[in-house]
Design a protein around this motif. Structure first.
Motif, PDB file in Angstrom:
ATOM      1  N   GLN A  63      -3.579  -8.026  -1.045  1.00 26.93           N
ATOM      2  CA  GLN A  63      -4.225  -8.310  -2.323  1.00 26.93           C
ATOM      3  C   GLN A  63      -5.296  -7.283  -2.687  1.00 26.93           C
ATOM      4  OE1 GLN A  63      -3.482 -10.482   0.034  1.00 26.93           O
ATOM      5  NE2 GLN A  63      -2.995 -12.538  -0.769  1.00 26.93           N
ATOM      6  N   ASP A  64      -5.936  -6.696  -1.682  1.00 26.70           N
ATOM      7  CA  ASP A  64      -7.032  -5.766  -1.958  1.00 26.70           C
ATOM      8  C   ASP A  64      -6.568  -4.322  -2.099  1.00 26.70           C
ATOM      9  OD1 ASP A  64      -6.348  -5.245   0.647  1.00 26.70           O
ATOM     10  OD2 ASP A  64      -8.303  -5.766   1.507  1.00 26.70           O
ATOM     11  N   GLY A  65      -5.261  -4.098  -2.119  1.00 23.80           N
ATOM     12  CA  GLY A  65      -4.747  -2.747  -2.307  1.00 23.80           C
ATOM     13  C   GLY A  65      -4.504  -1.995  -1.018  1.00 23.80           C
ATOM     14  N   THR A  66      -4.826  -2.603   0.128  1.00 25.67           N
ATOM     15  CA  THR A  66      -4.473  -1.990   1.408  1.00 25.67           C
ATOM     16  C   THR A  66      -3.021  -2.328   1.732  1.00 25.67           C
ATOM     17  OG1 THR A  66      -5.255  -3.885   2.678  1.00 25.67           O
ATOM     18  CG2 THR A  66      -6.843  -2.107   2.226  1.00 25.67           C
ATOM     19  N   VAL A  67      -2.472  -1.635   2.713  1.00 24.79           N
ATOM     20  CA  VAL A  67      -1.055  -1.793   3.043  1.00 24.79           C
ATOM     21  C   VAL A  67      -0.909  -2.032   4.540  1.00 24.79           C
ATOM     22  CG1 VAL A  67       1.192  -0.636   3.125  1.00 24.79           C
ATOM     23  CG2 VAL A  67      -0.284  -0.368   1.116  1.00 24.79           C
ATOM     24  N   PHE A  81       2.346   7.618  11.784  1.00 23.67           N
ATOM     25  CA  PHE A  81       3.086   6.798  10.827  1.00 23.67           C
ATOM     26  C   PHE A  81       2.177   6.370   9.677  1.00 23.67           C
ATOM     27  CE2 PHE A  81       5.891   5.479  14.600  1.00 23.67           C
ATOM     28  CZ  PHE A  81       6.760   6.522  14.359  1.00 23.67           C
ATOM     29  N   ALA A  82       0.926   6.047   9.986  1.00 21.91           N
ATOM     30  CA  ALA A  82      -0.032   5.719   8.926  1.00 21.91           C
ATOM     31  C   ALA A  82      -0.248   6.917   8.013  1.00 21.91           C
ATOM     32  CB  ALA A  82      -1.351   5.260   9.539  1.00 21.91           C
ATOM     33  N   GLU A  99      -7.212   5.390   5.337  1.00 21.04           N
ATOM     34  CA  GLU A  99      -7.951   4.227   5.824  1.00 21.04           C
ATOM     35  C   GLU A  99      -7.413   2.927   5.247  1.00 21.04           C
ATOM     36  OE1 GLU A  99      -9.266   6.894   4.389  1.00 21.04           O
ATOM     37  OE2 GLU A  99     -10.170   7.921   6.131  1.00 21.04           O
ATOM     38  N   HIS A 100      -6.596   2.993   4.200  1.00 18.46           N
ATOM     39  CA  HIS A 100      -6.045   1.790   3.580  1.00 18.46           C
ATOM     40  C   HIS A 100      -4.714   1.360   4.215  1.00 18.46           C
ATOM     41  CE1 HIS A 100      -8.466   2.132  -0.452  1.00 18.46           C
ATOM     42  NE2 HIS A 100      -9.224   2.138   0.622  1.00 18.46           N
ATOM     43  N   ILE A 101      -4.263   2.083   5.233  1.00 15.63           N
ATOM     44  CA  ILE A 101      -3.033   1.717   5.939  1.00 15.63           C
ATOM     45  C   ILE A 101      -3.420   1.042   7.250  1.00 15.63           C
ATOM     46  CG2 ILE A 101      -0.878   2.508   6.968  1.00 15.63           C
ATOM     47  CD1 ILE A 101      -0.905   3.025   4.018  1.00 15.63           C
TER      48      ILE A 101
END
Length: 766
Positions: free
Chosen positions: A473-477, A494-495, A507-509
């Motif tokens: 929901q916050d845009g991270t994956v 992989f990230a 940092e969002h992965i």
């Protein structure tokens, strides 16, 4: 087009670094369960024979003992243990020659019974109370014994596991036609992986027909299949969970104690049962590196051109097949890329013996065969008075060459650049000039050696990988990957791949590191330097699919055509004006999740099969000093240079190379399992008597990269995990030969070995 940051190629910190250095990472032994039982094997003190009698009464009488099972109680099923993907062709499957427990003892420490108790100490005490008598058979440790016509059969089919031959371009004729024919024989030892975390697992049942195994393994999906085969269960009845793992180096590319743990929980009504090997047991009851005997010959012309070479290999697989003949044959396939314009011959025989079972270990056959080949190339160059670097520059693979064995084109080959760069960085010519006409007790030498290595197992094995990406929901994956992180850093790269293709911040992965065969996308596991290459297409395709879904939903939200939008650093922007942010990926996700009519959870999952296998290349340069009276070798300087295509993360890549170099130095100068040739008893199954180098024993390790771009690769990269271990051994040996004039063809080159060779050469007296 997006003008976002390039995540691939940047030195990001490992995604698991903080968890590991703070102690928060949970390994198998941290996953304690209430009511855990503990198992301990009753092991054979002899290397070959049959159990005559077995008496468990005294052990069963010990308070706290729940059960004891002998070879008479386990399923009469033979199963394979090698960590290879299943084959639809029966002839290509691994040899099924292992039972849970055995009456026919085939190596020192073979398991004949197992005790289950309420605590580990009680289990150990009870195991010592089981009385076993044996009918001994002749112990076989060497090829001439195993392959003799009257040899005792270690397995019903005899002691020859398999023989194979590969020929390309008439090697015997090519060698005979050369100006020089060079011949030598080489010996490599049995060694152990010595990973920090030992072999450990436990099993329990949460449903009447569903076994759960938590294991420190490189191959959770293969463990699932093999356990089911061993217990004659449907594959779906077994679930394997792999938490953080403390190293494996190929030892845990075998199915080790998981079938036993599953069997015990079945017998005990689903109670959790732990099977953990002591460090001593890891030496003789897990897996080792295959000992090779290599008889090698080559032909070289006076100008340095290599006309052809042939290796005849005897591979000692020990008591059970495990990876068996695939080790020797894989070594052949990997080196065939190194000198592709030369005729090639490889004759290999793998045999059973009463040594501990050998299996996969970092390099998978390549270190043994490259040692023989690169030593022989150096000897031929010396015989002809040629510089060994010049000889290799003349003969090694170039882009556009064709592998003479599989007829595959080599699209990226940076080995010539590696040699040239190494020559300059190492100051080869100046150092070599300083090593001529030496006298005295301490002498210097320089050495060089090269390698080639594949990026996966195709076409020998199926190469399948899966990836799942889920937008939070916050845009991270969240990235869920079938490939297993075992310390090599795969989760991090992989990230980086997902971040680059999605164009959101690294940092969002969030990578879900635990593999769970009931949940995680399928991947055979961590081996063959395959994961970054084979999993990359799945990650890239899944990321591209998720990117498309994000932009499609943003288009619905903004009423702008999807082609006018793109992603940049975690934001939806206009393709024509990237600096104008339309909304964040988090805004898109919240709308997709919670709008009452439009959207849904945005996710993507891809399973991909790879059908290419480009070779990586590289070389080692080393400067050594040899103290002849003390029979001691000191490494003054050593550097590895690698062509692994595009480097995904320079910091992690350097760490991989340093680790492999350290293991290569250990194999060369320190490590050897000492096994009594007559009795088969392992004399040094512990970290006191088995010598391997600590950080204080290693020199400063240097590495450099020549970045090529592999067009068959999703991100331009090739293998890196195993290659660093391959070329240090022949480079060090070649430097010792330059320093002393003595060609030492037996590993490890310990003071014991050097003493024997120096006495024979007349450098020192007995």
């Amino acid at each position: 087009m997006s003008t976002g940051l390039s995540a691939v190629g940047s030195p990001f910190k490992r995604v698991d670094a903080t968890a590991k250095v703070t102690g928060r990472a949970r390994y198998t032994d941290d996953c304690i369960m209430p009511g855990m039982r503990y198992a301990k094997y009753v092991r054979s003190p002899i290397a070959h024979g049959y159990v005559s009698t077995i008496d468990t009464r005294a052990a069963l009488a010990l308070p706290g003992v729940d059960a004891i099972f002998t070879f008479q109680d386990v399923p009469d099923v033979c199963f394979p243990t090698a960590g290879h993907a299943w084959s639809l062709e029966p002839a290509k499957r691994d040899v099924a020659d292992r039972r849970l427990l055995t009456r026919h003892v085939r190596h020192f420490g073979d398991g004949v019974a197992i005790v289950v108790a309420r605590d580990a100490l009680t289990a150990e005490k009870a195991a010592a109370l089981v009385e076993v008598s044996y009918e001994e058979l002749p112990v076989i440790t060497a090829a001439e014994q195993a392959l003799a016509s009257d040899a005792a059969a270690i397995h019903p089919g005899g002691n020859l596991l398999r023989h194979s031959e590969i020929l390309a371009n008439e090697p015997q004729e090519a060698i005979a036609a050369a100006d020089l024919q060079q011949h030598a024989s080489f010996q490599t030892p049995v060694i152990q992986h010595c990973h920090m975390e030992g072999v450990t697992c436990f099993a329990y049942m949460e449903q009447p027909d569903h076994i759960v195994i938590v294991s420190s393994t490189q191959i959770p999906q293969i463990v699932r299949r093999t356990v089911a085969q061993a217990l004659e269960l449907p594959w779906s009845n077994v679930r394997v969970i792999k938490p953080y793992i403390g190293g494996g180096f190929g030892n845990k590319q075998d199915v080790l104690e998981e079938p036993m743990a599953a069997f015990l929980t079945l017998k005990l009504g689903g109670a959790p049962v732990k099977v953990e090997l002591s460090r001593e047991e890891c030496f003789f009851a897990s897996r080792t590196r295959h000992a090779f005997s290599v008889d090698a010959e080559l032909g070289m012309n006076r100008d340095g051109h290599l006309t052809g070479y042939r290796l005849n290999v005897l591979s000692n697989t020990g008591a059970y097949a495990s990876h068996g003949h695939s080790i020797a044959s894989a070594g052949a396939n990997k080196i065939s890329y190194l000198y592709p314009r030369s005729a090639f011959g490889f004759d290999a025989t793998t045999f059973y013996s009463n040594l501990p079972a050998a299996g996969a270990m970092r390099g998978y056959g390549a270190p043994q065969v490259v040692y023989a080949l690169e030593c022989l190339v150096d000897d031929a160059a010396a015989e002809l008075g040629l510089d060994p670097v010049d000889v290799r520059l003349l003969n090694v693979a170039r882009s556009g060459d064709v592998n003479p064995v599989n007829h595959k084109t080599i699209y990226s080959a940076g080995l010539i650049e590696c040699l040239r760069k190494g020559r300059e960085l190492f100051e080869w010519d100046a150092r070599k000039a300083e090593c001529v006409n030496q006298t005295g007790d301490i002498r210097r030498g320089v050495g060089v050696a090269c390698f080639s290595y594949g990026s996966n197992t195709y076409p020998v094995g199926v190469e399948i990988a899966g990836a799942r990406l889920l937008l939070n929901q916050d845009g991270t994956v969240n990235l869920q990957i079938g490939a297993t992180e075992i310390g090599q850093g795969s989760d991090t790269v992989f990230a980086q791949m997902a971040a680059e293709t999605l164009d959101i911040p690294f940092e969002h992965i969030r990578v879900i590191s635990t593999q769970d065969t009931d949940v995680t996308a399928f991947d055979p596991g961590a081996f063959a330097s395959r994961q970054s290459y084979v999993a990359a297409p799945a990650v890239r395709q899944a990321a591209a699919e998720l990117r498309g879904k994000i932009l499609a939903h943003a288009s619905v939200m903004t009423h702008k055509p999807v082609w006018s939008l793109t992603l940049l650093n975690g934001n939806v922007v206009l393709e024509s004006c990237p600096e104008e942010v339309v909304m964040s990926v988090g805004d898109v996700s919240m709308h997709a999740y919670y709008h009452q009519e439009i959207g849904g959870q945005l996710l993507a999952e891809v399973s991909h099969k790879t059908t290419s296998n480009p070779p990586a290349f590289g070389c080692t340069f080393v400067d050594v000093s040899v103290d002849i009276p003390l029979c001691k070798v000191t490494i003054n300087r050593i550097i590895n240079l690698h062509d692994s295509g595009r480097i995904l993360n320079p910091q992690l890549a350097e760490g991989q190379v340093h680790g492999g170099m350290g293991m290569g130095i250990g194999w060369t100068l320190f490590e050897e399992m000492i096994i009594d040739a007559k009795s088969g008893v392992v004399r040094n199954p512990n970290l006191l008597d088995y010598k391997f180098p600590t950080i204080l024993d290693l020199p400063d390790l240097e590495c450099a990269f020549v970045e090529t771009y592999e067009p068959q690769s999703a991100y331009g990269h090739k293998a890196l995990g195993e290659p660093p271990i391959i070329s240090p051994a022949p480079a060090i040996r070649n430097a010792i030969r330059m320093a002393t004039g003595v060609a030492i063809n037996t590993l490890p080159m310990t003071p014991k070995t050097l003493y024997r060779e120096f006495v024979q050469a007349g450098l020192i007296g007995e």
